[in-house]
Write a protein that holds these residues in place. Sequence first.
Motif, PDB file in Angstrom:
ATOM      1  N   ARG A 273       0.831  -1.209   0.000  1.00 11.92           N
ATOM      2  CA  ARG A 273       0.000   0.000   0.000  1.00 11.92           C
ATOM      3  C   ARG A 273       0.863   1.255   0.000  1.00 11.92           C
ATOM      4  NH1 ARG A 273      -2.690   3.372   3.962  1.00 11.92           N
ATOM      5  NH2 ARG A 273      -4.772   3.971   3.224  1.00 11.92           N
ATOM      6  N   VAL A 274       1.911   1.267   0.832  1.00  8.28           N
ATOM      7  CA  VAL A 274       2.793   2.444   0.899  1.00  8.28           C
ATOM      8  C   VAL A 274       3.494   2.661  -0.436  1.00  8.28           C
ATOM      9  CG1 VAL A 274       4.871   3.382   1.977  1.00  8.28           C
ATOM     10  CG2 VAL A 274       3.109   2.319   3.397  1.00  8.28           C
TER      11      VAL A 274
ATOM     12  N   ARG B 272      -8.287  -4.853  -1.797  1.00  9.37           N
ATOM     13  CA  ARG B 272      -8.496  -3.396  -1.796  1.00  9.37           C
ATOM     14  C   ARG B 272      -7.218  -2.667  -2.192  1.00  9.37           C
ATOM     15  NH1 ARG B 272     -10.100   0.463   3.375  1.00  9.37           N
ATOM     16  NH2 ARG B 272      -9.179   2.356   2.519  1.00  9.37           N
ATOM     17  N   HIS B 273      -6.089  -3.054  -1.595  1.00 11.93           N
ATOM     18  CA  HIS B 273      -4.837  -2.363  -1.914  1.00 11.93           C
ATOM     19  C   HIS B 273      -4.446  -2.580  -3.372  1.00 11.93           C
ATOM     20  CE1 HIS B 273      -4.668  -1.290   2.148  1.00 11.93           C
ATOM     21  NE2 HIS B 273      -3.958  -2.290   2.635  1.00 11.93           N
ATOM     22  N   ARG B 274      -4.738  -3.790  -3.906  1.00 11.42           N
ATOM     23  CA  ARG B 274      -4.437  -4.020  -5.318  1.00 11.42           C
ATOM     24  C   ARG B 274      -5.317  -3.128  -6.195  1.00 11.42           C
ATOM     25  NH1 ARG B 274      -3.912  -9.286  -5.447  1.00 11.42           N
ATOM     26  NH2 ARG B 274      -1.658  -9.361  -5.717  1.00 11.42           N
ATOM     27  N   ALA B 275      -6.574  -2.953  -5.812  1.00 12.25           N
ATOM     28  CA  ALA B 275      -7.458  -2.062  -6.568  1.00 12.25           C
ATOM     29  C   ALA B 275      -6.925  -0.632  -6.535  1.00 12.25           C
ATOM     30  CB  ALA B 275      -8.875  -2.114  -5.995  1.00 12.25           C
ATOM     31  N   GLU B 276      -6.483  -0.168  -5.359  1.00 15.36           N
ATOM     32  CA  GLU B 276      -5.914   1.188  -5.248  1.00 15.36           C
ATOM     33  C   GLU B 276      -4.687   1.333  -6.144  1.00 15.36           C
ATOM     34  OE1 GLU B 276      -7.156   2.199  -0.604  1.00 15.36           O
ATOM     35  OE2 GLU B 276      -5.271   1.181  -1.042  1.00 15.36           O
ATOM     36  N   LEU B 277      -3.857   0.309  -6.145  1.00 13.95           N
ATOM     37  CA  LEU B 277      -2.644   0.345  -6.953  1.00 13.95           C
ATOM     38  C   LEU B 277      -2.967   0.399  -8.437  1.00 13.95           C
ATOM     39  CD1 LEU B 277       0.426   0.009  -7.319  1.00 13.95           C
ATOM     40  CD2 LEU B 277       0.079  -2.461  -7.153  1.00 13.95           C
TER      41      LEU B 277
ATOM     42  N   GLU C 101      -9.083  -3.998 -14.406  1.00 20.19           N
ATOM     43  CA  GLU C 101      -8.545  -4.855 -13.352  1.00 20.19           C
ATOM     44  C   GLU C 101      -8.778  -4.248 -11.971  1.00 20.19           C
ATOM     45  OE1 GLU C 101      -4.566  -6.390 -13.976  1.00 20.19           O
ATOM     46  OE2 GLU C 101      -4.829  -6.133 -16.139  1.00 20.19           O
ATOM     47  N   ALA C 102      -8.723  -2.922 -11.870  1.00 21.26           N
ATOM     48  CA  ALA C 102      -9.022  -2.265 -10.595  1.00 21.26           C
ATOM     49  C   ALA C 102     -10.457  -2.557 -10.176  1.00 21.26           C
ATOM     50  CB  ALA C 102      -8.791  -0.759 -10.708  1.00 21.26           C
ATOM     51  N   ARG C 103     -11.368  -2.527 -11.163  1.00 19.09           N
ATOM     52  CA  ARG C 103     -12.772  -2.823 -10.852  1.00 19.09           C
ATOM     53  C   ARG C 103     -12.920  -4.251 -10.323  1.00 19.09           C
ATOM     54  NH1 ARG C 103     -14.686  -3.537 -15.607  1.00 19.09           N
ATOM     55  NH2 ARG C 103     -14.845  -5.772 -15.307  1.00 19.09           N
ATOM     56  N   GLU C 104     -12.244  -5.192 -10.968  1.00 21.88           N
ATOM     57  CA  GLU C 104     -12.332  -6.591 -10.530  1.00 21.88           C
ATOM     58  C   GLU C 104     -11.816  -6.752  -9.104  1.00 21.88           C
ATOM     59  OE1 GLU C 104     -10.167  -8.780 -13.415  1.00 21.88           O
ATOM     60  OE2 GLU C 104     -11.547  -8.312 -15.071  1.00 21.88           O
TER      61      GLU C 104
ATOM     62  N   LEU D 236     -16.231   2.827  -2.922  1.00 24.38           N
ATOM     63  CA  LEU D 236     -15.697   4.066  -3.479  1.00 24.38           C
ATOM     64  C   LEU D 236     -14.643   3.771  -4.539  1.00 24.38           C
ATOM     65  CD1 LEU D 236     -15.924   7.124  -3.226  1.00 24.38           C
ATOM     66  CD2 LEU D 236     -14.225   7.044  -1.402  1.00 24.38           C
ATOM     67  N   LEU D 237     -13.858   2.713  -4.327  1.00 23.61           N
ATOM     68  CA  LEU D 237     -12.893   2.300  -5.351  1.00 23.61           C
ATOM     69  C   LEU D 237     -13.611   1.843  -6.625  1.00 23.61           C
ATOM     70  CD1 LEU D 237     -10.348   0.303  -3.176  1.00 23.61           C
ATOM     71  CD2 LEU D 237     -10.045   2.581  -4.133  1.00 23.61           C
ATOM     72  N   LEU D 238     -14.751   1.167  -6.459  1.00 25.16           N
ATOM     73  CA  LEU D 238     -15.547   0.784  -7.629  1.00 25.16           C
ATOM     74  C   LEU D 238     -15.976   2.022  -8.408  1.00 25.16           C
ATOM     75  CD1 LEU D 238     -17.900  -2.069  -6.348  1.00 25.16           C
ATOM     76  CD2 LEU D 238     -16.204  -2.231  -8.171  1.00 25.16           C
ATOM     77  N   SER D 239     -16.373   3.059  -7.699  1.00 25.67           N
ATOM     78  CA  SER D 239     -16.764   4.310  -8.357  1.00 25.67           C
ATOM     79  C   SER D 239     -15.582   4.908  -9.125  1.00 25.67           C
ATOM     80  CB  SER D 239     -17.284   5.309  -7.317  1.00 25.67           C
ATOM     81  OG  SER D 239     -17.511   6.565  -7.914  1.00 25.67           O
TER      82      SER D 239
END
Length: 866
Positions: free
Chosen positions: A212-213, A246-251, A260-263, A286-289
Amino acid sequence: MAVLMHHPAREAAEDAMRMADLDPGRALPLAAPAVRLARRDRDPAALAVAERAWGHALLHCGEMDDAVRHLRRSMAAGRAAGSAALVAEARMKLAYALAQQGRPAAALREVDAALPDLTGASAARALAQRAIVLNQAGRVDEALADFRTALATLRRTGDLLGVQRMLINRAFLQSDRYAFAAAKADLLEAERLARELGRELTVGIIAENLGRVEAFRGDVPAALGHLDRAERIISEHGAQLGWVHRHRAELLLAAGVASEARESAERAVATYWREHRLLNVPEARLLLSQAAFLGGGWETAVTHARQASREFARQGRGEWAAVARLAVLRAESAAGRVPRVPLEAVTGMADTLTAAGWPAAAVEARLIAAQVLLRRRQDDAAREHLLLASEVRKRGPATLRARGWYAEAVLRQSEKDIGDARRAARNGLRILDEHAAALGATDLWVHSAAHRRELAELGLRSALREGRPAAVLEWAERGRASRLLNRPVRPVADPELAALLAELRVVVAEIDRGGVVPAHRRIALERRIRDHTRRHPGTAAATPPSPVSSGRLTAALGEHALVEFLQLDGTLHALTLAAGRLRLHALGPVAPIADLVDRVRFALHRLARLDRRGASLTALLTTSAKRLDTALLEPLREADGRPLVVAPTGALHGVPWSVLPSCAGRAVSVTPSATLWHQAVGTEAVAGPVLVASGPGLPGAEEEARAVAAIHGVAPASSTVDAVLSGLATARLAHLAAHGQLSTDNPLFSRLRLHDGPLIVHDLERLARVPHTLVLASCESGRSVVRTGDELLGLSATFIAHGTAQLVASVVPIPDGETVPLMVSLHRRLAKGEPAAAALAAAQLELRDGDPASLAAAAGFTCLGS
């Protein structure tokens, strides 16, 4: 914790508690008998510890409701034992569970109730727990103060486990505030302590937070490496993977990879629901948005953001609710709707997010506030917001600094200082390009171009408004094909990648032969290859070259004319450079022109299949091609009669130019950008052999290979992947007649079918050298997947990126066995030294009046490059 020794029930309870800390999954079978033993012995103190162990294990296994029930039982047993300390210990675990259920206010009440009954290390742990809940509630400064106090006590008392836990949670807060060095230092110390204490699961959790960092810092390869390690360790221990998803989606969002972020965000939402971690559900939503927004799904983005806003509000998390409302505003604005939110609410949002220490969200709020104020002609108030937003350009991750430069550009533009506005936009693009150069994987680089869009469009919109063709050329070039302009340094040997590619080749070859191979095996291999390449940092030059000037282009063009198409706000424009004069044309709406391109491609595709409606299809092709010619080239009179260099945009990358009436017999070179064309035009073909090879299952391919090889006085080469790759690395000219397939979902797995399996884009990226001139006589091998900023992915784009100067390939499906006449004619001219574009045009003209299949086969080919 009360000391419970020399008693079977108490020893069983302590064993369960220790295991709950080390391995929650293995603690559950210990906790239940410990509870039964304590009840049999009527030992409330042992029961309090056993129930707490049970609740703690359930909590980390995602069973929140059951965890709460057992922790409340632990509190009741502690009261029965007359031990305030046991009650307080249970309260602390209960507070964590309540926070995870999305009840931060209730969690804080439990912590505050527990604190008076705790001393020393226990009190410090409680204070750290309070800091965690405060951070989740958005009360960051209070949380940091509690962390500082707790850490000092834990270090003084020698509670290494408490120190390790607190460092992880403080790092989480530090990274939210972009204090990355401090966050990383906390996590590395925590990892050292976890290894000393033998806490392997915790090492996995720390790896997740290191990911995440690094993601926030913008080091995508390092972040992916940490997250992969975290997923492996956490999975082995049967613990929750919601945070990893979640962290993979943020990345992936930071890298611009929307799908891929959506998945990953969807997996995070599902996992949080399954684990009853309701506190985290709106954060993942919120990440989905944000993923929908990045992918252009404005309405979906609004829907997810509104739902997240409601959930945050129910949890009493005002700052998070502000972030969600901001996401609603951004998506509505992008969709062209006027947000129905009072201006005071938007400015209040910006102030709230600034105070909460969330600079990225605060910048977006201030940009939206400024946008609204500028529309209302309240320029002074708008500039105040832009000035505050621009401050982030000085520090933080690359994407945040680039947004700061965007705010600076908008500010300067509002002050009518066009020169400073463009300088600011250039600075923002430079930061993003330097950041992208650290992304070793081609797909990450291409997706990251999404972050360049607004900066490039600001410069282009300004140049179009000003009406100066030279400025328009500069910004048209800055906004396209940045990856192709920044050629990668050749990779070092990578045995692991080579082994994975060889394994994939075997699997795909078996599938092509009709063998029974589980689909998931190929998918898993492709994912391993993708993830492996993404973990390697980039070694490209720091930034792409500056856009080529019209003067340098004029010298290189000679008698040729450049036509560069660009689109902005739904309108297509064209720049022409002929006889040293640069001109700008507005061609009209993009949509009807894109529709004509589709019609031309459809007609050619059906003609290639020898459709029975040949006459009607020929009429459709003729009519559509004439209308497309009228829309695209007829207004550009200065280019009449000249050989063309065409730089397309969007749907125009798929145009088969030879079917346009004005291009019949005319040399047309297609390039992703004028700057790239200028780089390639002076490239000399180095000495080397001619490579000719053919693939299986393609009628006429072997005949074609023998005919082409005879023209150049060589024999066809072995058509295995290794042999072809080896030949490509030394040849000056190559001809490959093989089935081609463009993978639109994953373009880096686009392939040519050879006798021992597919040659894919990942194979080509390992080559140290590619031929100067290349002919791909296969279906759609010249077609690329077009991403934001006219970034291209596919076989042809990879050859161009690695230095092929002339590439002849088809942009439409072609009929099997119908390319032999075209290829023979083309290679006779190439053997005489004719440039590829002129040779192709003459060969196509020879076949223009042939049967429909031959016409379609010839017309689909285009010359890419110089």
